[in-house]
Write a protein that holds these residues in place. Sequence first.
Motif, PDB file in Angstrom:
ATOM      1  N   ARG A   1       0.819  -1.223   0.000  1.00 24.46           N
ATOM      2  CA  ARG A   1       0.000   0.000   0.000  1.00 24.46           C
ATOM      3  C   ARG A   1       0.847   1.264   0.000  1.00 24.46           C
ATOM      4  O   ARG A   1       0.420   2.316  -0.439  1.00 24.46           O
ATOM      5  N   HIS A   2       2.034   1.169   0.541  1.00 33.49           N
ATOM      6  CA  HIS A   2       2.969   2.299   0.588  1.00 33.49           C
ATOM      7  C   HIS A   2       2.406   3.468   1.393  1.00 33.49           C
ATOM      8  O   HIS A   2       2.721   4.620   1.117  1.00 33.49           O
ATOM      9  N   ASP A   3       1.520   3.163   2.369  1.00 32.63           N
ATOM     10  CA  ASP A   3       0.968   4.226   3.214  1.00 32.63           C
ATOM     11  C   ASP A   3       1.621   4.248   4.583  1.00 32.63           C
ATOM     12  O   ASP A   3       1.192   4.975   5.475  1.00 32.63           O
ATOM     13  N   GLY A   4       2.659   3.464   4.770  1.00 34.66           N
ATOM     14  CA  GLY A   4       3.485   3.527   5.953  1.00 34.66           C
ATOM     15  C   GLY A   4       2.741   3.405   7.257  1.00 34.66           C
ATOM     16  O   GLY A   4       1.985   2.467   7.477  1.00 34.66           O
ATOM     17  N   PHE A   5       2.961   4.377   8.132  1.00 35.91           N
ATOM     18  CA  PHE A   5       2.357   4.348   9.452  1.00 35.91           C
ATOM     19  C   PHE A   5       0.951   4.954   9.465  1.00 35.91           C
ATOM     20  O   PHE A   5       0.387   5.205  10.521  1.00 35.91           O
ATOM     21  N   ASP A   6       0.380   5.204   8.280  1.00 29.65           N
ATOM     22  CA  ASP A   6      -0.986   5.698   8.191  1.00 29.65           C
ATOM     23  C   ASP A   6      -1.984   4.541   8.191  1.00 29.65           C
ATOM     24  O   ASP A   6      -1.634   3.403   7.852  1.00 29.65           O
TER      25      ASP A   6
ATOM     26  N   SER B   1      10.458   6.595   1.008  1.00 29.52           N
ATOM     27  CA  SER B   1       9.506   7.426   0.266  1.00 29.52           C
ATOM     28  C   SER B   1       8.062   7.335   0.751  1.00 29.52           C
ATOM     29  O   SER B   1       7.247   8.182   0.384  1.00 29.52           O
ATOM     30  N   SER B   2       7.716   6.336   1.566  1.00 30.53           N
ATOM     31  CA  SER B   2       6.333   6.234   2.018  1.00 30.53           C
ATOM     32  C   SER B   2       5.958   7.475   2.822  1.00 30.53           C
ATOM     33  O   SER B   2       6.762   7.997   3.597  1.00 30.53           O
ATOM     34  N   ASN B   3       4.719   7.952   2.584  1.00 30.12           N
ATOM     35  CA  ASN B   3       4.260   9.201   3.202  1.00 30.12           C
ATOM     36  C   ASN B   3       5.214  10.371   2.939  1.00 30.12           C
ATOM     37  O   ASN B   3       5.484  11.192   3.824  1.00 30.12           O
ATOM     38  N   LYS B   4       5.741  10.384   1.699  1.00 28.26           N
ATOM     39  CA  LYS B   4       6.611  11.478   1.253  1.00 28.26           C
ATOM     40  C   LYS B   4       7.816  11.678   2.179  1.00 28.26           C
ATOM     41  O   LYS B   4       8.258  12.805   2.424  1.00 28.26           O
ATOM     42  N   GLY B   5       8.342  10.583   2.683  1.00 30.91           N
ATOM     43  CA  GLY B   5       9.547  10.632   3.506  1.00 30.91           C
ATOM     44  C   GLY B   5       9.287  10.778   4.988  1.00 30.91           C
ATOM     45  O   GLY B   5      10.220  10.677   5.799  1.00 30.91           O
TER      46      GLY B   5
ATOM     47  N   THR C   1      10.264   9.543  10.914  1.00 34.87           N
ATOM     48  CA  THR C   1       9.733   9.024  12.178  1.00 34.87           C
ATOM     49  C   THR C   1      10.643   7.954  12.755  1.00 34.87           C
ATOM     50  O   THR C   1      10.888   7.916  13.964  1.00 34.87           O
ATOM     51  N   VAL C   2      11.159   7.074  11.896  1.00 30.64           N
ATOM     52  CA  VAL C   2      12.088   6.030  12.346  1.00 30.64           C
ATOM     53  C   VAL C   2      13.302   6.672  13.018  1.00 30.64           C
ATOM     54  O   VAL C   2      13.703   6.290  14.124  1.00 30.64           O
TER      55      VAL C   2
END
Length: 238
Positions: free
Chosen positions: A71-76, A158-162, A167-168
Amino acid sequence: MNIKLGSLFDGIGGFPFSASEIEPWPVKATSKHFPGMTHLGDITKINGAEIEPTDVITFGSPCTRLSVAGRHDGFDISFKCEGSNDQPHDCYKKTIRATDKYQYLYKDICPICGKELSETNESALFFHAIRVIKEMRCATNGTYPRFIVWENVPGAFSSNKGEDFRTVLEEITETEIPIPRSGKWATAGMVRTERVDLAWRVLDAQYWGVPQRRRRIFLVADFGGQCAGEILFKPESL
């Protein structure tokens, strides 16, 4: 000198000494090959202050939401509803940031049809690994673990535009980290604070004896010195 290692999200035992893993087949594999390993089970139930301290903690947290193939939406958290086959309706979409870092299951209600929606975010289990590390360090007065190693897919840049990779870095360093002016994270870099020395680098398995192209981020953090760059950037040989 003996080095004791703990492996979170252990899989089939890429790093291990003691390990956190819930899938039965990987647990069977590591139990056979590493019979002396202590299995800790579900990471959400581990208290880092109560387990045996280790010199190194490794964790390849789930890449499901960080990968460009996913999904490439990361922590969303993303909710979606189009009704049922019998009663379809216009698509309802809602995205929220996983503000509760330790929540795994999120719920919402579709305002059109009233259907209860639920989503899990496997990649956000990263925060539980950081929690375990902080608990162990607090319980040992900052002695253990000295090193942590995080492994994940390049999509995390790149997920969530970096924002996810930022956050990491911020969770590990407990310091505000700006996104580069270019808007893109470099494939190798360092952050050095009074608390921790951190370095990351993308490595490709094809250059490490594996017959396939498999690029991964490796991040090393040193809480007791300034060795992260030396560990990650200075190979002893080619």
